[in-house]
Design an enzyme around this catalytic site. Structure first.
Site, short mmCIF file in Angstrom:
data_model
loop_
_atom_site.label_atom_id
_atom_site.label_comp_id
_atom_site.label_asym_id
_atom_site.label_seq_id
_atom_site.Cartn_x
_atom_site.Cartn_y
_atom_site.Cartn_z
N ASN A 388 0.63 -1.50 -0.02
CA ASN A 388 0.11 0.32 0.54
C ASN A 388 0.77 1.54 -0.52
O ASN A 388 1.17 1.82 -1.40
CB ASN A 388 -0.36 0.07 1.57
N ASP A 389 1.56 1.67 0.52
CA ASP A 389 2.60 2.90 1.27
C ASP A 389 3.41 2.58 0.82
O ASP A 389 3.77 3.96 -0.55
CB ASP A 389 2.83 2.90 3.13
N THR A 390 3.87 2.35 0.15
CA THR A 390 5.44 1.23 -0.69
C THR A 390 4.93 2.45 -1.96
O THR A 390 5.86 2.07 -2.80
CB THR A 390 5.83 0.49 -1.06
N ALA A 428 0.23 3.75 7.22
CA ALA A 428 1.05 4.71 7.53
C ALA A 428 -0.58 5.02 8.06
O ALA A 428 -0.51 6.97 8.44
CB ALA A 428 1.55 5.30 6.67
#
Lengths: 461, 102
Positions: A388-390, A428
């Protein structure tokens, strides 16, 4: 018993030699495995020779304690799943810090010279902070407590006050000036309680996503505490001083490297309370477009180039084996498949490589961010599995909490399929723009089941 | 440690060790960050030898209790650190096929 104490120093010297060689070998992929074996052999002989320390008593107690601690460490480490490795490292690191704090306590009870005692106080506070901090890190990653940052007003001032009080009580315990009313029996326990409290307070406001950096820093802390404790004996224990300082230095460098890979400064990690201030202004346009597994299978089968971008969600769903099966199947159909590994995919740098290697994915198919990013525009399908965040393009938008974090540019591919359990946010806690892009389709469900469905559908084509 | 020259020698050694630690891992690839952290976690497990000395030279029951706890924690650090690192690094051993662990 014959006097073997003459062996102690030569063996410690050999131990340090092998520690350094081992650490060096561990920093290269080909020799890494042998590195830990060298270091392990050195540790074993160092432990054995320590039994010959002149004047050593309580031998039975020592042996019992080693069996208890060693037994726990061995069994727990053998049983833990690969996905849970980061918190195990935190746990064992915390135990090392706790051991260092205990050694300081014994040294302070025995009160030697002021120099020795001061070093023991320094080792004590660092070891205790590493202990309680690592335990909180463990609890957060293990899900025993919420991984989000825990904050309250005046937190930093309060923490600083606790720290200063800890130092003051440590100094009082060493100096024992005549004018203070209470004895060392009060200040010494107070010193350790305050130090432990500081480690706890310092770790609470740090979010789960930043934990790797924190664990790495506490690892360096423990090394430093061990080194300081090495000074607290009648004759300095050079094995502890050298090994501790080496870990302190190497651990600090590793911490900085990790923070850099995540684009987070250390002050940000510790005082930023990441994710606590969620952006509210940025609206994401568009909608999430769901897709069915059968359609994805068709897309994949007729693609030339496919990139898989795995994240921690894949590991949690234990989908690595199925993903390997899927990619093998695609490769047998002549599709070029590559894995895009973000440096901090998983819970720690390098964690994803370990998990994929465990599933048998060949090393040659794994590519890091800098290698793979130029290839996304010429890629037909990107499968984002539990990441997701990456892969969040919000990292390019100023004002986003993720701003500046290096990401995988998956949104540049012709088609992006995101495998996701639900429509929630990432670790995050930030909305992901990628999911709303026109070329993105959402494939909902448990990653393992979904990938199994893809395999089935592909076999039928 | 009442001997000041010995103390300073130890400081020299500590400084050189700091450089060694820095240089020895300075070119580590990102994929090895986790095993290396685990490996250095194992190496500071040398705290065990200090814990053994603390317990073995303990004079009072209180010192014995604290020393005992120190040895238990230190031993767990050593064995746990070794096993975790070894398990991770087996995955990187490409000479043989990774096998499923029980």
């Amino acid at each position: 018993m014959a006097d073997f104490s003459i062996l102690i120093e030569p063996v410690y010297i050999a131990t340090i030699f092998f520690f350094i060689i081992g650490l060096h070998r561990m920093s290269h992929p080909k020799t890494a495995r042998s590195g830990i074996v060298w270091a392990g052999a050195a540790m074993l002989i160092a432990t054995l020779v320590t039994f010959f320390t002149p004047g050593l008593t309580n031998l039975a107690l020592i042996a019992i304690a080693i069996v208890i601690g060693g037994g726990f460490g061995y069994i727990a480490a053998k049983r833990v799943a690969m996905t849970d490795m980061p918190q195990m490292i935190a746990l064992y690191n915390g135990m090392g810090g706790g051991a260092a704090a205990c050694i300081s306590a014994v040294a302070l009870l025995a009160i030697a010279s002021p120099v020795t005692a001061s070093l023991a106080v320094a080792g004590g506070v660092i070891g205790a902070v590493s202990f309680s901090g690592s335990i909180i890190a463990f609890a957060k990653l293990q899900g025993w407590m919420p991984s989000r940052p825990m904050t309250f007003t005046g937190q930093q001032a309060f923490n600083m006050a606790v720290f200063i009080l800890a130092i003051i009580s440590g100094i009082l315990a060493v100096m024992q000036p005549a004018w203070v009313p209470l004895s060392v029996a009060v200040y010494l326990p107070l010193f350790f309680v305050l130090s432990l409290a500081f480690g706890l307070l310092m770790t609470l406001p740090i979010g789960g996503a930043d934990m790797p950096v924190v664990i790495s820093m506490y690892n360096a802390f423990t090394g430093l505490a061990v080194a300081l404790d090495g000074f607290s004996f009648a004759t300095p224990n050079y094995a502890m001083i050298i090994a501790g300082i080496i870990v302190g230095a190497a651990g600090s460098l590793l911490t900085l490297n990790m923070a850099k890979a995540m684009n987070r400064s250390l002050s940000n990690v510790f005082f930023g309370a990441f994710g606590a201030t969620e952006e509210t202004g940025a609206q994401v346009a568009g909608s999430m477009k769901p897709i069915e597994a059968d359609d994805v299978a068709v897309m994949l089968a007729y693609a030339d180039r496919v990139i898989v971008a795995p994240g921690y969600g894949m590991a949690v769903a234990q989908a690595q084996q199925k993903v390997k099966e899927l990619t093998d199947l695609l490769m047998s159909k002549g599709v070029t498949v590559k894995f895009a590994i973000h440096p901090v995919a998983g819970r720690m740098p390098g964690h994803m490589n370990v998990l994929l290697a465990e599933a048998g994915v060949a090393y040659e198919h794994l590519f890091d961010r800098d290698e793979i990013n130029p290839e996304f525009p010429s890629t037909d399908v990107v499968l984002v599995i539990g990441a997701n965040d990456t892969v969040n393009p919000a990292a390019y938008r100023q004002g986003s909490p993720l701003y500046g974090m290096p990401i995988l540019d998956v949104e540049q591919a012709k088609n992006v399929v995101v495998l996701k359990r639900g429509s929630g946010k990432g670790f995050a806690g930030i909305e992901n723009d990628l999911f709303y892009r026109d070329n993105t389709r959402m494939l909902y469900g448990d990653a393992q089941e979904t990938v199994a469905k893809l395999v089935q559908a592909l076999k039928k084509l | 440690m009442n001997d000041i020259p010995v103390f300073w020698i130890a400081i020299y050694i500590a400084m050189l060790a700091a450089f060694t630690g820095y240089v020895v891992i300075s070119r580590v690839p990102v994929i090895l960050h986790t095993p290396l952290m685990s490996g250095s976690n194992f190496i500071h497990g040398v705290v065990l030898v200090g814990a053994m000395a603390a317990l073995g030279l303990a004079a009072t029951p209180l010192e014995q209790v604290i020393g005992f706890v120190a040895v238990v924690l230190g031993a767990a650090n050593v064995t746990g650190g070794y096993v975790v690192t070894e398990r991770i690094l087996v995955m990187f051993d490409r000479s043989k096929k990774p096998k499923k662990e029980a």
